[in-house]
Design a protein around this motif. Structure first.
Motif, PDB file in Angstrom:
ATOM      1  N   ILE A 194      -6.161  -9.367   7.844  1.00 13.16           N
ATOM      2  CA  ILE A 194      -4.924 -10.205   8.654  1.00 13.16           C
ATOM      3  C   ILE A 194      -3.746 -10.732   8.076  1.00 13.16           C
ATOM      4  CG2 ILE A 194      -4.935 -11.959  10.742  1.00 13.16           C
ATOM      5  CD1 ILE A 194      -7.751 -12.367  11.079  1.00 13.16           C
ATOM      6  N   VAL A 195      -3.023  -9.759   9.006  1.00 17.72           N
ATOM      7  CA  VAL A 195      -1.589 -10.263   8.432  1.00 17.72           C
ATOM      8  C   VAL A 195      -0.841 -10.900   8.986  1.00 17.72           C
ATOM      9  CG1 VAL A 195       0.900  -8.954   7.603  1.00 17.72           C
ATOM     10  CG2 VAL A 195      -1.350  -8.231   6.973  1.00 17.72           C
ATOM     11  N   SER A 196      -0.242 -12.204   8.680  1.00 19.57           N
ATOM     12  CA  SER A 196       1.170 -12.803  10.436  1.00 19.57           C
ATOM     13  C   SER A 196       2.039 -13.334   9.486  1.00 19.57           C
ATOM     14  CB  SER A 196      -0.131 -14.584   9.849  1.00 19.57           C
ATOM     15  OG  SER A 196      -0.243 -14.887   8.431  1.00 19.57           O
ATOM     16  N   LYS A 197       2.864 -13.660  10.787  1.00 20.78           N
ATOM     17  CA  LYS A 197       4.787 -13.633  10.381  1.00 20.78           C
ATOM     18  C   LYS A 197       4.833 -14.418   9.027  1.00 20.78           C
ATOM     19  CE  LYS A 197       6.218 -11.230  14.905  1.00 20.78           C
ATOM     20  NZ  LYS A 197       6.681 -11.548  16.103  1.00 20.78           N
ATOM     21  N   GLU A 198       4.258 -15.690   8.875  1.00 21.08           N
ATOM     22  CA  GLU A 198       4.283 -16.833   8.406  1.00 21.08           C
ATOM     23  C   GLU A 198       4.306 -16.165   6.582  1.00 21.08           C
ATOM     24  OE1 GLU A 198       2.686 -16.870  11.310  1.00 21.08           O
ATOM     25  OE2 GLU A 198       3.661 -17.905  12.825  1.00 21.08           O
ATOM     26  N   ARG A 199       2.832 -15.659   6.753  1.00 20.50           N
ATOM     27  CA  ARG A 199       2.316 -15.482   5.345  1.00 20.50           C
ATOM     28  C   ARG A 199       2.205 -13.839   5.287  1.00 20.50           C
ATOM     29  NH1 ARG A 199      -2.242 -16.062   3.605  1.00 20.50           N
ATOM     30  NH2 ARG A 199      -1.870 -17.376   1.622  1.00 20.50           N
ATOM     31  N   MET A 200       2.985 -13.233   5.620  1.00 18.70           N
ATOM     32  CA  MET A 200       3.579 -11.662   5.501  1.00 18.70           C
ATOM     33  C   MET A 200       3.216 -11.364   4.626  1.00 18.70           C
ATOM     34  SD  MET A 200       3.894  -8.487   6.905  1.00 18.70           S
ATOM     35  CE  MET A 200       5.217  -8.825   8.670  1.00 18.70           C
ATOM     36  N   LEU A 201       4.343 -12.010   3.173  1.00 15.97           N
ATOM     37  CA  LEU A 201       3.511 -11.265   1.675  1.00 15.97           C
ATOM     38  C   LEU A 201       2.262 -11.578   1.385  1.00 15.97           C
ATOM     39  CD1 LEU A 201       7.645 -12.625   0.561  1.00 15.97           C
ATOM     40  CD2 LEU A 201       6.327 -10.021   0.996  1.00 15.97           C
ATOM     41  N   ASP A 202       1.867 -12.804   1.419  1.00 11.89           N
ATOM     42  CA  ASP A 202       1.054 -13.466   0.694  1.00 11.89           C
ATOM     43  C   ASP A 202      -0.216 -12.664   1.054  1.00 11.89           C
ATOM     44  OD1 ASP A 202       2.340 -14.850  -0.980  1.00 11.89           O
ATOM     45  OD2 ASP A 202       1.504 -17.112   0.360  1.00 11.89           O
ATOM     46  N   ASP A 203      -0.454 -12.393   2.538  1.00  8.69           N
ATOM     47  CA  ASP A 203      -1.183 -11.286   2.854  1.00  8.69           C
ATOM     48  C   ASP A 203      -1.496  -9.871   2.941  1.00  8.69           C
ATOM     49  OD1 ASP A 203      -2.297 -13.587   4.549  1.00  8.69           O
ATOM     50  OD2 ASP A 203      -1.140 -12.848   6.012  1.00  8.69           O
ATOM     51  N   LEU A 204      -0.097  -9.139   2.461  1.00 11.32           N
ATOM     52  CA  LEU A 204       0.308  -8.013   1.586  1.00 11.32           C
ATOM     53  C   LEU A 204      -0.351  -8.035   0.221  1.00 11.32           C
ATOM     54  CD1 LEU A 204       3.512  -6.888   3.636  1.00 11.32           C
ATOM     55  CD2 LEU A 204       1.032  -5.979   4.355  1.00 11.32           C
ATOM     56  N   ASN A 205       0.383  -9.030  -0.421  1.00  7.83           N
ATOM     57  CA  ASN A 205      -0.326  -8.998  -1.386  1.00  7.83           C
ATOM     58  C   ASN A 205      -1.705  -9.255  -2.276  1.00  7.83           C
ATOM     59  OD1 ASN A 205       0.557  -8.323  -4.115  1.00  7.83           O
ATOM     60  ND2 ASN A 205       0.472 -11.400  -4.156  1.00  7.83           N
ATOM     61  N   CYS A 206      -2.583  -9.785  -0.971  1.00  7.66           N
ATOM     62  CA  CYS A 206      -4.063  -9.838  -0.858  1.00  7.66           C
ATOM     63  C   CYS A 206      -4.497  -8.722  -0.771  1.00  7.66           C
ATOM     64  CB  CYS A 206      -4.228 -10.432  -0.261  1.00  7.66           C
ATOM     65  SG  CYS A 206      -4.287 -12.165  -0.246  1.00  7.66           S
ATOM     66  N   ILE A 207      -3.907  -7.925   0.543  1.00  5.73           N
ATOM     67  CA  ILE A 207      -4.777  -5.817   0.470  1.00  5.73           C
ATOM     68  C   ILE A 207      -4.428  -5.308  -0.625  1.00  5.73           C
ATOM     69  CG2 ILE A 207      -4.641  -3.723   1.359  1.00  5.73           C
ATOM     70  CD1 ILE A 207      -3.418  -6.140   4.053  1.00  5.73           C
ATOM     71  N   LEU A 208      -3.181  -5.528  -1.673  1.00 10.24           N
ATOM     72  CA  LEU A 208      -2.736  -4.979  -2.660  1.00 10.24           C
ATOM     73  C   LEU A 208      -3.823  -5.146  -3.582  1.00 10.24           C
ATOM     74  CD1 LEU A 208       1.067  -4.678  -2.597  1.00 10.24           C
ATOM     75  CD2 LEU A 208      -0.618  -2.293  -2.474  1.00 10.24           C
ATOM     76  N   SER A 209      -4.066  -6.373  -3.478  1.00 12.85           N
ATOM     77  CA  SER A 209      -5.241  -6.369  -5.026  1.00 12.85           C
ATOM     78  C   SER A 209      -6.616  -5.763  -4.359  1.00 12.85           C
ATOM     79  CB  SER A 209      -4.914  -8.089  -4.770  1.00 12.85           C
ATOM     80  OG  SER A 209      -4.128  -8.715  -5.150  1.00 12.85           O
ATOM     81  N   PHE A 210      -6.586  -5.492  -3.532  1.00 11.89           N
ATOM     82  CA  PHE A 210      -8.030  -5.216  -2.795  1.00 11.89           C
ATOM     83  C   PHE A 210      -7.955  -3.984  -3.166  1.00 11.89           C
ATOM     84  CE2 PHE A 210     -10.083  -2.892   0.612  1.00 11.89           C
ATOM     85  CZ  PHE A 210     -11.249  -3.280   0.727  1.00 11.89           C
ATOM     86  N   LEU A 211      -6.959  -3.275  -2.872  1.00 16.59           N
ATOM     87  CA  LEU A 211      -6.825  -1.790  -3.065  1.00 16.59           C
ATOM     88  C   LEU A 211      -6.787  -0.427  -3.973  1.00 16.59           C
ATOM     89  CD1 LEU A 211      -4.286  -0.845  -0.651  1.00 16.59           C
ATOM     90  CD2 LEU A 211      -6.431  -0.793  -0.415  1.00 16.59           C
ATOM     91  N   LYS A 212      -5.878  -1.666  -5.250  1.00 15.10           N
ATOM     92  CA  LYS A 212      -5.925  -2.174  -7.077  1.00 15.10           C
ATOM     93  C   LYS A 212      -7.739  -2.313  -7.281  1.00 15.10           C
ATOM     94  CE  LYS A 212      -4.089  -3.521 -10.673  1.00 15.10           C
ATOM     95  NZ  LYS A 212      -2.831  -4.482 -11.555  1.00 15.10           N
ATOM     96  N   GLN A 213      -8.715  -2.782  -6.855  1.00 20.80           N
ATOM     97  CA  GLN A 213      -9.239  -3.105  -7.367  1.00 20.80           C
ATOM     98  C   GLN A 213     -10.838  -2.378  -6.845  1.00 20.80           C
ATOM     99  OE1 GLN A 213     -11.493  -7.265  -5.866  1.00 20.80           O
ATOM    100  NE2 GLN A 213     -12.936  -6.701  -7.140  1.00 20.80           N
ATOM    101  N   ARG A 214     -10.668  -1.208  -5.742  1.00 22.80           N
ATOM    102  CA  ARG A 214     -10.558  -0.570  -5.776  1.00 22.80           C
ATOM    103  C   ARG A 214     -10.909   1.347  -6.710  1.00 22.80           C
ATOM    104  NH1 ARG A 214     -14.334  -0.790  -0.871  1.00 22.80           N
ATOM    105  NH2 ARG A 214     -14.941   1.997  -0.864  1.00 22.80           N
ATOM    106  N   LYS A 215      -9.860   1.213  -6.554  1.00 24.05           N
ATOM    107  CA  LYS A 215      -8.896   1.913  -7.195  1.00 24.05           C
ATOM    108  C   LYS A 215      -9.689   2.080  -8.427  1.00 24.05           C
ATOM    109  CE  LYS A 215      -4.573   4.210  -9.931  1.00 24.05           C
ATOM    110  NZ  LYS A 215      -3.667   3.258 -10.384  1.00 24.05           N
ATOM    111  N   GLU A 216      -9.735   0.909  -9.350  1.00 23.21           N
ATOM    112  CA  GLU A 216     -10.060   0.702 -10.316  1.00 23.21           C
ATOM    113  C   GLU A 216     -12.591   1.065 -10.667  1.00 23.21           C
ATOM    114  OE1 GLU A 216      -9.052  -2.319 -11.335  1.00 23.21           O
ATOM    115  OE2 GLU A 216      -6.926  -2.684 -12.256  1.00 23.21           O
TER     116      GLU A 216
END
Length: 533
Positions: A194-216
């Protein structure tokens, strides 16, 4: 064939000559020259704040800071603002050499660095020290303060605008794209991000971490270049990274706006404003600053640089900063209609000022067309006991409720709503209102009360005299600065550097004014008398 060879040593082939100068260059400077007055007054100021800007360690400054301040002030007295031109003046002008007291001429980088860095936190204190000196010698009395403002173009490119509405619009569009992207991502990986307006950067960062983990975990290699086929994981990662970078940019823009509607990319402190004279002569918006001055006895006693496009929101912070610096308060505040608001009236009354602010409708009140306009509240009969108005058709407009209005500065004012009892079949309705139903009025009683007080003040004998002096002294000061001094555009960028420029300009103007009054025997002259016709 004989050719002439040019040399950089221009005196090599000239006849020998001897330049005759007096041993003491001071004899070349008249006793009543303004540079002597400048040196005498500035010598008596306290430079403790200026010297604090310099480190106690390391080498000494190339030129004594006090001397360099004298040089800068004298340059602004003589309409020299560029650091390179000031450097040239120090090499060629005897008055500048005299101020330097035999020290080496500073180069333009030294002058620019001194003005931008070392002087930024001290020039305001030095300016107000000079104003207090004027008080000591009887040149100002802290009685009548004439306030006016003007817009000065910033040192910024004309077409580098960033608009608040555009940023918010693009940010909202991107948020919708993020939600659509999330549906594909959650469906593909069977997750519930979930990505909310109030925590946009934090939520996008969590998704990036997830995708990075899938890549590794999958040991996926990302590919780049023409003819390469990107994996689904790489496409997701790049899209999230793009969203993240755009949101960082939008957050940066919103932080710069700080309540403004625009700013310039090349000078983020400048706001796009409509100026009286622009480069294309068609009222286009240009980046600039709102310069406010307070004048008494023809001296600029206070200076303020604001990012507001209008003058209404500048009065309270302008007076507050002046009181803080001077530790003194004026009796009368005289300003034009651009400063009229309920918030300003109440502030001035609370502080104990007597205010002379021209109502915005003052000039229209005197016109015959206004007096015959039956739609205006001023042309209706008001019964204070019953709290109702009577229109041209003898119908009653009674109070039906109250609304709260919020200004740009956040001030909340209360307005009473009046509605006519019946406008049906009224023969005067087309001239009275464009509403489909009954005519309505929104009236702020507190504002009308304070406006009436100000009106009575400005039409009094003393009020007329003060208004005439405001036009002569405050508006006249801007005329001198813009036309005679040729100051129509700032040289530096950023609101702090621009403020330093403005304070130096005010110091130079005041020094010239004091010198002129001394020469003409006008010291102690505070107000211009009205001409008796």
């Amino acid at each position: 064939m004989r050719t002439n060879t040019q040399h950089s040593y221009y005196t090599r082939f000239n006849g020998s000559y001897q330049l005759v100068l007096p041993l003491n260059l001071e004899t070349l400077i008249p006793e009543d020259d303004s540079v002597r007055l400048l040196s005498q007054i500035l010598e008596g100021l306290n430079y403790q704040g200026l010297y604090k800007a310099y480190s106690s360690k390391g080498r000494k400054p190339a030129v004594e800071p006090k001397l360099l301040f004298k040089v800068l002030t004298y340059a602004y007295m003589n309409n020299i603002y560029s650091s390179r031109k000031i450097e040239t003046a120090c090499k060629r002008d005897i008055n500048f050499m005299w101020l330097l007291e035999g020290n080496k001429c500073p180069d333009h980088s030294t002058i620019a660095r001194f003005r931008k860095i070392y002087l930024s936190n001290a020039v305001e204190d030095l300016f107000y020290q000079f104003i207090l000196h004027l008080k000591e010698i009887g040149e100002v009395k802290f009685e009548n303060l004439f306030i006016d403002g003007t817009k000065i173009e910033a040192n910024a490119n004309k077409y580098t605008f960033v608009w608040d509405k555009v940023v918010k619009k693009n940010e909202a569009k991107m948020f919708d794209k993020v939600q659509n992207f999330l549906r594909d991502l959650n469906e593909h990986y069977s997750v519930e991000f979930i990505v909310s307006k109030e925590r946009m950067l934090d939520d996008l960062n969590c998704i990036l971490s997830f995708l990075k983990q899938r890549k590794e975990e999958g040991k996926v290699e990302f590919v780049y270049g023409i003819g390469k086929r990107k994996s689904k994981l790489q496409k997701f990662t790049e899209e999230v990274q793009s969203f993240y970078e755009r949101q960082v940019k939008y957050d940066s823009c919103n932080e710069i706006f700080q309540g403004r509607s625009s700013y310039s990319k090349t000078d983020t402190g400048a706001t796009f404003m409509r100026m009286k004279d622009d480069h294309m002569r068609n009222s286009q918006l240009k980046p600039g600053y709102n310069l406010q001055i307070g004048v008494e006895s023809e001296y600029i006693v206070s200076v303020g640089v604001f990012q507001n496009r209008s003058d209404i929101g500048t009065l309270i912070p302008f007076l507050g900063k002046m009181e803080e610096r001077l530790k003194l308060k004026y009796k009368n505040i005289i300003a034009d209609s651009g400063y009229e608001s309920e918030e300003n009236y109440l502030f001035l009354e609370k502080k104990g000022y007597t205010y002379y602010i021209k109502p915005q409708t003052y000039d229209r009140w005197k016109k015959r067309s206004f007096k015959k306009d039956i739609s205006k509240r001023e042309n209706m009969v008001y019964d204070s006991k019953l709290d109702e108005y009577t229109c041209h058709n003898n119908k009653k407009l009674k109070a039906t409720g109250k609304i709260i209005r919020t200004s740009v500065t956040g001030y909340k004012s209360e307005a009473t709503v009046y509605e006519c009892e019946d406008c049906t079949n009224c023969q005067f309705k087309p001239k009275c209102t464009k509403a489909q139903g009954n005519k309505k009025l929104q009236v702020s009683k507190k504002f009308i009360e304070k406006r009436q007080i100000s009106y009575q003040n400005i039409v009094s004998k003393n009020g007329v005299k003060l208004r005439v002096n405001r036009s002569i002294q405050a508006e006249g000061a801007f005329g001198v600065l813009k036309q005679d001094y040729g100051f129509q555009r700032f040289l530096t960028r950023g609101i702090h550097s621009v403020s330093v420029e403005t304070l130096l300009l005010g110091l130079g103007y005041n020094m010239n004014k004091l010198h002129a009054k001394l020469k003409n025997g006008r010291c102690g002259h505070h107000l211009h008398e009205l001409k008796v016709s």
